[in-house]
Design an enzyme around this catalytic site. Structure first.
Site, PDB file in Angstrom:
ATOM      1  N   SER A 677       0.833  -1.197   0.000  1.00 58.73           N
ATOM      2  CA  SER A 677       0.000   0.000   0.000  1.00 58.73           C
ATOM      3  C   SER A 677       0.876   1.260   0.000  1.00 58.73           C
ATOM      4  O   SER A 677       1.614   1.498  -0.947  1.00 58.73           O
ATOM      5  CB  SER A 677      -0.971  -0.035   1.190  1.00 58.73           C
ATOM      6  OG  SER A 677      -1.969   0.932   1.054  1.00 58.73           O
ATOM      7  N   ASP A 750      -9.061  -4.852  -5.908  1.00 59.00           N
ATOM      8  CA  ASP A 750      -8.638  -3.939  -4.833  1.00 59.00           C
ATOM      9  C   ASP A 750      -9.779  -2.984  -4.495  1.00 59.00           C
ATOM     10  O   ASP A 750     -10.354  -2.350  -5.368  1.00 59.00           O
ATOM     11  CB  ASP A 750      -7.409  -3.148  -5.283  1.00 59.00           C
ATOM     12  CG  ASP A 750      -6.714  -2.425  -4.139  1.00 59.00           C
ATOM     13  OD1 ASP A 750      -7.420  -1.919  -3.242  1.00 59.00           O
ATOM     14  OD2 ASP A 750      -5.478  -2.375  -4.122  1.00 59.00           O
ATOM     15  N   HIS A 784      -7.558  -5.451  -1.424  1.00 57.31           N
ATOM     16  CA  HIS A 784      -6.333  -4.728  -1.085  1.00 57.31           C
ATOM     17  C   HIS A 784      -5.360  -5.610  -0.313  1.00 57.31           C
ATOM     18  O   HIS A 784      -4.150  -5.555  -0.511  1.00 57.31           O
ATOM     19  CB  HIS A 784      -6.681  -3.482  -0.270  1.00 57.31           C
ATOM     20  CG  HIS A 784      -5.540  -2.537  -0.093  1.00 57.31           C
ATOM     21  ND1 HIS A 784      -4.893  -1.950  -1.154  1.00 57.31           N
ATOM     22  CD2 HIS A 784      -4.916  -2.074   1.031  1.00 57.31           C
ATOM     23  CE1 HIS A 784      -3.927  -1.162  -0.701  1.00 57.31           C
ATOM     24  NE2 HIS A 784      -3.925  -1.226   0.610  1.00 57.31           N
TER      25      HIS A 784
END
Length: 824
Positions: A677, A750, A784
């Site tokens: 991330s 995601d 994610h």
């Protein structure tokens, strides 16, 4: 040409096309056996203590669901992911086994569950005699009720739970009735999408500013709205836990909030309604906030809140928010509302106020009853926590410029008393964190801060320069003096779980050590508040004894500008002192307003060594050293700190490597960097702006900040206010400078704000187009974070193979790192 020759030619053509395009479909791969053995270790159960303090529930979950779970039908609507077969959330966590454990003697009984059970984590009744949970089947969600003493559970027949929105199952204060969100029994058939468009899809702005984050899974068409209505609409019902009889409450609606009052006679409701937004998730949709009685009559309407599409960056909506019941009163509403129109940039003496309304007065007086203002906050209101009796409440506000949080103590039943500041600190100041008040569930069903005589209790992580040492304190509300009752020793990590007595003479902790797995313990304080050796309540075995030889050490150092930094050094099993190893630096940048808090240590080396998921710590089993959580502080004024983001992370990375080299554990010619991330964003920037590393791994990141134009992370400025900054920190703009191999991994589904898969797709194309070495792996159906066993195994395979090729076995470089970094 015969069939065999044709097939061979076709195969060659496909290989050539894949080679030219740089794209290929591969089968899932597995990492080395040593990694799989740890990955497949048994799961340690989760625990919950009964409100009556006599039993615990232990639930065994599923760490890695199969990819088939992710392949279940998924609708992405209004910020939600919906399993259309079950009318629940797609890929909701579930547990497969359940036990009750009696705290007094340690006896344990397994709760009988149906074959193939997939249950939610149980919800206790207020008296602790029962618990409720859902069980997800192939085509719906069942409601189950368990009896604590007998460990028996039964299904409530002929009901189907709608588990999409807030609290689908909760107990009423009478300990017998459940308030449940059900799939409406008379729901019409699923609407079918038309094949012929009825007209264009239109969005329009009124000309007022409406900055919006780059949300995903939003509504896109009128048919999406119809589907959202179909699945999100629920029928509230009272369900008798013994007889199973269901009594509908009101009409079906989309319920964002369902909160029973302490008096068992009222319910706080927030109902979502049209018009919907194609730019915002359901949390921002218009809603009516009302108080119902048990006949679904509206007793009081708190607010009709419009679509929250004009909230300033770091601002709040106008109107009541954080509405809740006062837990220590019969039927009293409390909430906060903005005095600055929700705009943090406006200069006002007070930003928010806290309001209170006793609903009993509505019946006592004929005229309209007005709420009472109990407190104004100079800075943005953050939270309120009520003490269980006599009116004390703790209210916190937050100064976004100084990143400063204050907590005030006041008495809502005696507003003539002057509020007192009991805590005031920088939110990043972990060393001075007073801890979190200990709460308990009251007989009314609400949670409140437990009070014993004039005191409350606080539990915290106990951050210190030597690492975290959790504690339990007692705070006297009258004198504001604090007494320490318990602190974890420096050879273990032991944290508070729950009080068993109001005077804190007995409480439960969970303790772990580097080679001792997490277990729950009963501690008893003597007259001097000393804590002798605790009694074990559980005996969970060590699931991974092969990790015992892993060594870890907290390391501190300073970067070039004097800011203190740290990492936890992990060394692989069998490491011989003095051996220089290939090294992985894994990090996630954080922002700070001052260097003092930036240099504070986080974490503990005394925790049990466990490695799960696609963790970078698996590199230890492949012979690497790991610099875990290498701090990458970005220090400065909140408005402008990212102006030097690149310089600061490069400085931090160099300091970490230099320290590990100085310690004799790292080969400076064989260092890789990785992150997930915002850590992936960091990784790409480090490769673009330095030559400190031989290769990188960037998972689920965002690399072009012009695609997140209304801010990112803690950046407040928009793209139009700081265009140079958005370009400078975007590694996409420097793809031609990424001349070290980089592995990009991204979940194809995601759902995180800003990290659309297109971010990795475009960076891959940019690096490839400029002749860089790059591999782009997309994980089907993954969000994610990566969930499925197959995805987890494949991610670890990719990571280890990539660094083995480009870090562990990298040839010496012609130029020194410092020289090339300076050139960049």
């Amino acid at each position: 040409m015969n069939i065999k020759t044709k097939n061979m030619a076709l195969s060659v053509l496909l290989i050539l096309l894949a080679t030219v395009a740089g794209v290929a479909q591969e089968s899932y791969r597995q990492p080395p056996k040593s990694v799989l053995d740890v990955l497949n270790a048994p799961v340690t159960p989760s625990a919950s203590v009964s409100p009556a303090r006599d039993y615990m529930l232990l639930a065994e979950g599923v760490r890695y669901p199969p990819i088939a779970d992710l392949a279940q039908p998924m609708l992405r609507l209004a910020g939600l992911r919906i399993n259309s077969r079950t009318n629940g959330l797609h890929l909701a966590p579930y547990w497969i086994k359940l036990w009750t454990k009696k705290i007094s003697d340690g006896s344990q009984a397994q709760v009988s569950l149906p074959a193939g059970a997939r249950i939610s984590f149980p919800v206790w009744s207020t008296d602790g005699k029962h618990f409720a949970f859902t069980n997800t089947t192939a085509n719906g969600i069942e409601l189950w009720v368990g009896e604590t003493a007998s460990a028996r559970a039964h299904v409530i027949k002929n009901l189907s739970v709608n588990a999409l929105m807030d609290a689908p199952v909760q107990w009423m204060p009478d300990n017998r009735t459940l308030l449940v969100q059900l799939v409406p029994s008379k729901r019409a058939s699923l609407p079918v999408a038309g094949t012929v468009p009825q007209g264009p899809n239109v969005q329009e702005s009124s000309g007022k500013p409406g900055p919006v984050r780059t949300y995903q899974d939003l509504l896109k068409t009128p048919y999406d709205e119809t589907l959202f209505d179909y699945y999100a609409t629920a029928q509230l019902a009272f369900v008798d836990a013994e007889s199973g009889r269901a009594t509908p409450l009101g009409q079906p609606a989309i319920f964002e909030t369902v909160d029973p009052a302490p008096d068992n006679q009222h319910i706080l409701i927030a109902r979502v309604h049209h018009p919907y937004s194609y730019l915002h998730p359901v949390d921002d949709f218009p809603k009516d906030v009302e108080v119902w009685d048990r006949n679904a009559e509206v007793v009081y309407k708190l607010a009709s809140l419009p679509l929250a599409d004009q909230v300033p960056i770091e601002g709040v909506p106008v109107g009541p928010r954080d509405y809740q019941w006062r837990p220590d009163a019969i039927a009293t509403l409390v909430w906060a509302e903005a005095l600055d129109e929700g705009d943090p940039r406006k200069k006002v003496p007070y930003r928010d106020r806290v309001m209170m309304l006793d609903l009993r007065r509505l019946k006592a007086v004929a005229s309209a009853t007005h709420p009472v203002e109990i407190f104004k906050t100079e800075q943005r209101y953050v939270s309120m926590q009520w003490v269980e009796k006599d009116g004390p409440v703790l209210i916190s506000d937050y100064d976004r410029d100084k990143r400063w949080r204050r907590t005030f103590a006041l008495n809502a039943d005696n507003l003539s008393e002057t509020p007192r500041v009991i805590w005031s600190r920088n939110i990043n100041d972990r060393y001075n964190d007073p801890g979190t008040p200990v709460t308990r569930r009251l007989p009314t069903g609400q949670r409140a801060i437990l009070r014993y005589e004039d005191s409350i209790y606080l539990s915290g992580t106990g951050a210190s320069p030597e690492g975290d040492r959790p504690f339990l304190d007692r705070l006297n509300l009258r004198t504001l003096k604090t007494e320490r009752l318990f602190r974890s020793d420096d050879k273990s990590y032991e944290s508070f779980v729950a009080l068993l007595t109001d005077d804190a003479k007995q409480f439960i902790t969970r303790r772990e050590r580097p080679i001792e797995p997490l277990n729950y313990y009963l501690r008893t304080l003597n007259q001097d508040n000393a804590a002798p050796e605790p009694r074990a309540l559980t005996q969970f075995p060590d699931p991974t004894p092969q990790l015992h030889d892993i060594k870890k050490q907290l390391v501190t150092y300073k970067r070039a500008d004097g800011v203190q930094c740290s990492f936890t050094l992990y060394l692989p099993p069998g490491y011989k002192e003095g051996t220089r190893l290939p090294t992985v630096v894994w990090a996630y940048p954080l922002e700070f307003t001052d260097p003092t808090t930036a240099g504070q240590v986080s974490g503990s080396t005394q925790r049990f060594t466990t490695i799960t998921g696609p963790s970078h710590l698996f590199f230890l089993l492949a012979g690497y050293a790991v610099l875990d959580n290498a701090t990458m502080p970005v220090v400065g004024d909140p408005e402008t700190m990212n102006n030097t983001y690149v310089e600061q992370i490069v400085m931090s990375a160099k300091a970490a490597i230099d320290k590990a080299v100085e310690m004799g554990v790292t080969d400076p010619e064989r260092v890789g960097v990785g992150g997930h991330s915002y850590g992936a964003f960091m990784t790409a920037n480090l490769l673009a702006h330095s030559d400190l590393f031989r290769a990188g791994i960037a998972r689920s990141g965002a690399y072009n900040r012009t695609l997140t134009p209304f801010g990112f992370q803690s950046e407040r400025r928009t793209l139009w206010e700081a265009p140079e900054l958005y370009v400078k920190v975007s590694p996409f703009m420097y793809a031609d400078k990424i001349n070290e191999p980089i592995l990009l991994i991204h979940g194809e589904a995601d759902n995180n704000t800003g990290t659309f898969p297109i971010q990795s797709e475009r960076l891959y194309q940019a690096i490839r187009g400029n002749g860089g070495i790059v591999r782009y792996v997309t994980l089907p159906l993954e969000a994610h974070g990566y969930s499925a066993r197959e995805s987890t195994e494949h991610t670890l395979y990719e990571m280890i193979a990539w660094f083995d090729k480009y870090v562990k076995n990298a040839p010496p470089r012609a130029k020194s790192t410092q020289q090339k970094t300076a050139e960049k």
